[in-house]
Enzyme design. Structure first.
Site, PDB file in Angstrom:
ATOM      1  N   SER A  22      30.433 -26.763  12.255  1.00  0.00           N
ATOM      2  CA  SER A  22      31.187 -27.650  11.372  1.00  0.00           C
ATOM      3  C   SER A  22      31.195 -27.219   9.921  1.00  0.00           C
ATOM      4  CB  SER A  22      30.611 -29.068  11.451  1.00  0.00           C
ATOM      5  OG  SER A  22      30.708 -29.547  12.756  1.00  0.00           O
ATOM      6  N   THR A  23      30.105 -26.659   9.446  1.00  0.00           N
ATOM      7  CA  THR A  23      29.994 -26.393   8.015  1.00  0.00           C
ATOM      8  C   THR A  23      29.855 -24.913   7.724  1.00  0.00           C
ATOM      9  OG1 THR A  23      27.584 -26.656   8.035  1.00  0.00           O
ATOM     10  CG2 THR A  23      28.897 -28.633   7.611  1.00  0.00           C
TER      11      THR A  23
END
Length: 181
Positions: free
Chosen positions: A9-10
């Site tokens: 996600s990051t």
């Protein structure tokens, strides 16, 4: 063919461990991306796989939460795979979409992934509320000086010209003008 899908996600995360696990699981091709799992939009690598896979292929992920973080999206993906005759396998979880028990386990994992996302959102909102109460959280700093917008308007420029000059949308110009007034 066995296709692997890895997702983080990051930007401070990477897919290396997932890619390695998927290759060790015998995937012929592995697609990876850095996108949120809470929605399907913008996940180009997953979309490509879902469009490309054919009957008899298998989609392999390390964990269900790498595929989807909402039950609705997970069911949509599984439905698409099933309609194409594509199987789903997880390297770290006993998921087998061809059995009733495997399908139930898949649904439970989807519920837990969505629950985890909801808990994270609640904690984030609590933290923001606490920071606001302390006067620490002010929100995002404005990208455009509203006074500059007002000055350009006073010089006789229209909203479209101001937007072009400042590199913003006309709607943003209008919001700035309303806020300054």
């Amino acid at each position: 063919m066995r296709y692997g899908y890895a997702r983080v996600s990051t930007i401070d995360q990477n897919t290396d461990a997932q890619v390695q696990a998927l290759k060790a699981a015998g995937c012929d091709e592995v697609r990876a991306e850095q996108k949120t799992g809470t929605k399907m939009e913008g996940r180009d690598e997953l979309t490509t796989l879902l469009q490309f896979m054919r009957e008899g292929d298998m989609l392999v992920v390390t964990r269900i939460d790498r595929l989807a973080r909402s039950v609705a999206d997970l069911q949509k993906i599984v439905g698409m795979l099933k309609s194409k005759g594509v199987a789903l396998q997880c390297t770290e979880q006993p998921v087998d979409t061809s059995t009733a028990a495997g399908k139930a386990f898949l649904d439970m994992l989807g519920v837990f992934a969505e629950f985890e996302t909801n808990l994270r959102k609640e904690r984030q909102l609590e933290g923001i509320a606490l920071a606001k109460a302390k006067g620490v959280y002010k929100g995002r700093k404005p990208k455009v000086d509203r006074e500059e917008v007002k000055k350009l308007k006073a010089e006789g420029l229209g909203a479209t010209a101001i937007a072009r000059q400042l590199g913003i949308t006309r709607q943003h110009v209008n919001r700035c003008l309303r806020a300054v007034s």
